[in-house]
Write an enzyme that holds these catalytic residues in place. Structure first.
Site, PDB file in Angstrom:
ATOM      1  N   HIS A 115      21.006  -8.191  57.544  1.00 18.61           N
ATOM      2  CA  HIS A 115      21.930  -9.112  58.206  1.00 18.61           C
ATOM      3  C   HIS A 115      22.913  -9.781  57.252  1.00 18.61           C
ATOM      4  O   HIS A 115      24.105  -9.840  57.517  1.00 18.61           O
ATOM      5  CB  HIS A 115      21.128 -10.181  58.958  1.00 18.61           C
ATOM      6  CG  HIS A 115      21.973 -11.079  59.797  1.00 18.61           C
ATOM      7  ND1 HIS A 115      22.730 -10.607  60.855  1.00 18.61           N
ATOM      8  CD2 HIS A 115      22.189 -12.427  59.754  1.00 18.61           C
ATOM      9  CE1 HIS A 115      23.378 -11.620  61.421  1.00 18.61           C
ATOM     10  NE2 HIS A 115      23.069 -12.728  60.769  1.00 18.61           N
TER      11      HIS A 115
ATOM     12  N   SER B 170      27.705 -13.362  60.958  1.00 22.03           N
ATOM     13  CA  SER B 170      26.742 -13.865  61.932  1.00 22.03           C
ATOM     14  C   SER B 170      27.455 -14.718  62.988  1.00 22.03           C
ATOM     15  O   SER B 170      28.398 -14.253  63.622  1.00 22.03           O
ATOM     16  CB  SER B 170      25.630 -14.618  61.194  1.00 22.03           C
ATOM     17  OG  SER B 170      24.526 -14.836  62.034  1.00 22.03           O
TER      18      SER B 170
ATOM     19  N   ASP C 115      20.167  -4.433  60.651  1.00 23.28           N
ATOM     20  CA  ASP C 115      20.250  -5.860  60.960  1.00 23.28           C
ATOM     21  C   ASP C 115      19.242  -6.185  62.062  1.00 23.28           C
ATOM     22  O   ASP C 115      19.279  -5.601  63.136  1.00 23.28           O
ATOM     23  CB  ASP C 115      21.675  -6.191  61.428  1.00 23.28           C
ATOM     24  CG  ASP C 115      21.870  -7.661  61.763  1.00 23.28           C
ATOM     25  OD1 ASP C 115      20.929  -8.458  61.565  1.00 23.28           O
ATOM     26  OD2 ASP C 115      22.977  -8.009  62.218  1.00 23.28           O
TER      27      ASP C 115
END
Length: 421
Positions: free
Chosen positions: A360, A232, A326
């Protein structure tokens, strides 16, 4: 015969290791329900269950016997771990103290009743986050706030800096597990920890440069460069570090953007503004989750090109691990654009591995999937994407791939790691 549970390894294992589960002493063809539970450090209860039928000898081996229903179905030897769900909404399983294990309770219940039948057998197993001999060393050197995990032995070992996302703080569980695979791994905090900034609106790469210098100067770390592992915002920062800083040999980018997001990034006389975003593009799902996948501007269009990370400056080897579902941002788009940009400037083509139906948070193996989770910048849980089984399979594969990648580029060899569903 009294039913018994057999777990291999016996008594304890590392969290990323597969666990063999079998039950013996049942009646032939006996229907049973297996149930697992653990509590995290915050007191949240995670549970899973599955219905099975013993074979004609009264035995049940999860590696050979499919689940008939419950938290999952089919042949899933590790399903009782990866399919766990919390008793609190949108609560992720995060190991906060890696020096203690998660204690998993496994029960065998008679029959397939939803509320559970008579207890037939029970076992307790510790899932550790530090392999035997791994050393944990708190780092408070200059401005750097981190924890270094060293494998057993004298080394020197290939070094890796581990970075997480906008949740901030210092998360150690990935670094501690990876140290058990022969790497010196530094879990690096960069905000919301100790005396570091409380907000992320401005970041200075000099801080991360100091961390690289510290790791490379450590007597048990092998040079000439280090690896970066980021997810991320941490993946995005890894790309910036690889582009601006020296001493970065390899980087694994897990669902990262190739553009500077949220904060303004400074390094010496240069800066990258945060990519523009439009909150009015947020969609709310029928379950009440915020879907933020479309809020970021397209960084290929002016004036947002100023936010693009100058990857063409980097000679780092890259591995992009992409969850194709995601919903935090368009990770596959960013990985493809990174590949185009690198190759257009005569750089090595990066590895890109895409995982269908994967969201994610691609974590180490067997950490349960979450459909949504709270986010520092939004007042409702955001949609993370993915589906439980596909996401679990992706985590096992990604964990193997990143180890092989780092061993190749930091050690010059290629070692497989034992992990399976």
């Amino acid at each position: 015969m009294v039913p018994t549970v057999s777990l291999e390894p016996t008594g304890h294992s590392c969290w990323d290791e597969p666990l063999s589960i079998a039950v013996r002493g049942l009646a032939p063809e006996q229907p049973v329900t297996l149930r697992t539970a653990l509590r995290d450090e915050k007191g949240a209860l995670f549970r899973a269950h599955a219905r099975y039928r013993a074979d004609s000898h009264g035995e049940l081996d999860l590696a050979r016997t499919p689940a008939l229903g419950g938290s999952f179905s089919g042949l899933e030897p590790m399903g009782l771990l990866w399919a766990m769900e919390p008793d609190r909404p949108f609560w992720r399983l995060i190991k906060r103290d890696v020096q203690t294990p998660f204690v998993v309770e496994l029960e065998v219940l008679d029959g397939h009743e939803p509320d559970g039948g008579r207890l037939l057998a029970r076992a307790v197993h510790e899932r550790h986050f530090m392999a035997p001999g791994v050393r944990r060393v708190p780092v408070r050197e200059g401005r750097v706030r981190a924890t270094l995990f060293l494998p057993p032995g004298t080394g020197p070992f290939p070094g890796i800096i581990d970075l997480f996302g906008v949740g901030g703080g210092l998360l150690e569980y990935r670094a501690s597990l990876l140290a058990g695979k022969g790497f010196a791994v530094m879990a690096l905090a960069y905000y919301k920890y100790d005396d570091l900034p409380k907000v992320i609106d401005i970041l200075h790469l000099e801080y991360f440069e100091e961390a690289v210098t510290y790791l490379l100067s450590h007597p048990q770390v092998k040079g000439p460069g280090v690896g970066l592992l980021g997810i991320s915002k941490g993946a995005e920062l890894s790309l910036s570090m690889a582009s601006f800083l020296k001493g970065i040999t390899a980087a694994v980018v897990i669902n990262g953007a190739t553009v500077n997001v949220i904060s303004t990034l400074y390094y010496k006389e240069e800066s990258l503004p945060g990519l523009g975003m439009h909150l009015e593009r947020i969609k709310v799902t029928k379950d009440g989750f915020k879907d933020i996948i479309d809020i970021l501007n397209v960084p290929l269009e002016a004036p947002d090109q100023k936010s693009l990370i100058p990857l063409e400056r980097s000679d780092t080897a890259f591995l992009f691990l992409v969850g194709q579902d995601d919903h935090n941002w368009k990770s596959e788009f960013y990985a493809r654009e990174a590949s185009k940009r690198l190759q257009a400037h005569g750089k090595e083509k990066p590895q890109i591995v895409c995982y269908p139906k994967t969201g994610h948070h691609i974590e180490p193996p067997y950490i349960p999937w979450s459909i949504a989770a709270p986010h520092s910048y939004f007042d409702k849980p955001i949609l993370l994407g993915g589906e439980p089984r596909a996401h679990a399979m992706a985590q096992v594969d990604a964990w193997q791939r990143l180890q092989t990648f780092f061993h190749k580029h930091l050690s010059g060899d290629k070692r497989p790691s034992p992990a399976k569903l």
